[in-house]
Design a protein around this motif. Structure first.
Motif, PDB file in Angstrom:
ATOM      1  N   GLU A 151       3.698   7.551 -14.676  1.00 36.05           N
ATOM      2  CA  GLU A 151       3.522   6.243 -14.048  1.00 36.05           C
ATOM      3  C   GLU A 151       3.832   6.359 -12.554  1.00 36.05           C
ATOM      4  N   GLY A 154       5.500   0.780 -10.809  1.00 39.52           N
ATOM      5  CA  GLY A 154       6.263  -0.021 -11.755  1.00 39.52           C
ATOM      6  C   GLY A 154       7.132   0.831 -12.661  1.00 39.52           C
ATOM      7  N   LYS A 155       7.595   0.225 -13.773  1.00 38.14           N
ATOM      8  CA  LYS A 155       8.514   0.883 -14.693  1.00 38.14           C
ATOM      9  C   LYS A 155       7.757   1.754 -15.692  1.00 38.14           C
ATOM     10  N   ARG A 157       8.498   2.402 -18.743  1.00 31.44           N
ATOM     11  CA  ARG A 157       8.520   1.944 -20.135  1.00 31.44           C
ATOM     12  C   ARG A 157       8.204   0.455 -20.268  1.00 31.44           C
ATOM     13  N   SER A 158       7.574  -0.108 -19.255  1.00 34.87           N
ATOM     14  CA  SER A 158       7.116  -1.482 -19.393  1.00 34.87           C
ATOM     15  C   SER A 158       5.986  -1.520 -20.422  1.00 34.87           C
ATOM     16  N   HIS A 162       0.102   3.583 -19.873  1.00 31.83           N
ATOM     17  CA  HIS A 162       0.617   4.253 -18.680  1.00 31.83           C
ATOM     18  C   HIS A 162      -0.034   5.634 -18.527  1.00 31.83           C
ATOM     19  N   SER A 182       3.547   2.184 -24.152  1.00 36.85           N
ATOM     20  CA  SER A 182       4.913   1.742 -24.400  1.00 36.85           C
ATOM     21  C   SER A 182       4.851   0.451 -25.210  1.00 36.85           C
TER      22      SER A 182
END
Length: 241
Positions: A151, A154-155, A157-158, A162, A182
């Motif tokens: 990724e 952003g995060k 594990r949102s 990804h 995720s």
């Protein structure tokens, strides 16, 4: 002949129509310094690129649970290694986080596998701690990294898809279109030429809510063809729009 030589000597002895200015020694030294600095910069940049190419082209890892780690790096010219090591050491080989995921696809006796690997770049990727590496698992137990997808916005594990990437050849080995989802995905599909194509999936041993997926080359030859991706839950509910 004698007359011509006499005229040439006389012409050489005549003063120029406009006198030459004295050389600007300060400017000459400054220009020479800038050229030398530019050459040093270009040399250093070339050396850095050479080392980066080694990381995924010739670094081998011992897989978890086998003999101690061995790293075999391709030989590089001594001047290149020395110039980089003095200021920017080569990054360490990426280690697997959790179990290695088998694909059942082989190239010259080596199996294509996937595994999560740590990403530690808090300045540029503060919310990303891992990526998914495509690698070759050699018959002797070595892992040869090929391609890393992670990724970048952003995060890591949102909820959602990804790092969908791949669909390319690295070191004469086909790296399929792959990525991770995720969330509680039990099935992942895409549509190519009006036909639904299911992905192979495997859960990450370190976090079962992270599902690694990949497609066969004949079904999805490029990442651009794998859009839109759709994830479904175990009861068949669509998880993505």
């Amino acid at each position: 002949m004698t007359d011509e030589l006499d005229r040439l000597r006389a012409a050489l002895q005549e003063p120029p129509a406009e006198p030459f200015a004295e050389p600007d020694l300060d400017r000459i030294f400054k220009e020479g310094g800038r050229i030398r600095r530019r050459r040093r910069f270009l040399t250093s940049s070339g050396a850095a690129l050479a080392v980066v190419a080694v990381v995924f082209g010739a670094v081998w890892l011992r897989s978890p649970g086998s003999a101690p780690e061995q790293i075999h790096a391709a030989a590089s010219p001594p001047p290149v290694v020395t110039s980089v090591a003095s200021s920017s050491p080569a990054p360490a080989a990426p280690r697997p986080l959790g179990e290695v995921i088998s694909t059942g696809t082989y190239t010259d006796g080596a199996e294509l596998v996937f595994y999560a690997t740590e990403i530690d770049d808090p300045e540029n990727l503060p919310a990303v701690q891992f990526g998914v590496m495509a690698s070759l698992y050699e018959p002797d137990g070595d892992l040869r990294p090929l391609y890393l997808a992670n990724e970048t916005d952003g995060k890591d594990r949102s909820f959602g898809f990804h790092a969908t990437s791949g669909g390319t050849t690295i070191s004469d080995t086909w790296v399929p279109v792959y990525g991770y989802f995720s969330g509680p995905a039990a099935r992942i599909e895409t549509t190519v030429d009006g036909r639904a194509v299911p992905a192979h999936t495997a859960r990450w041993s370190e976090d079962p809510d992270v599902v690694v997926f990949w497609f066969d080359q004949d079904d999805v030859p490029s990442a651009e063809r794998a859009s839109p991706l759709v994830a479904y839950s175990a009861d068949g509910k669509r998880l993505t729009k």
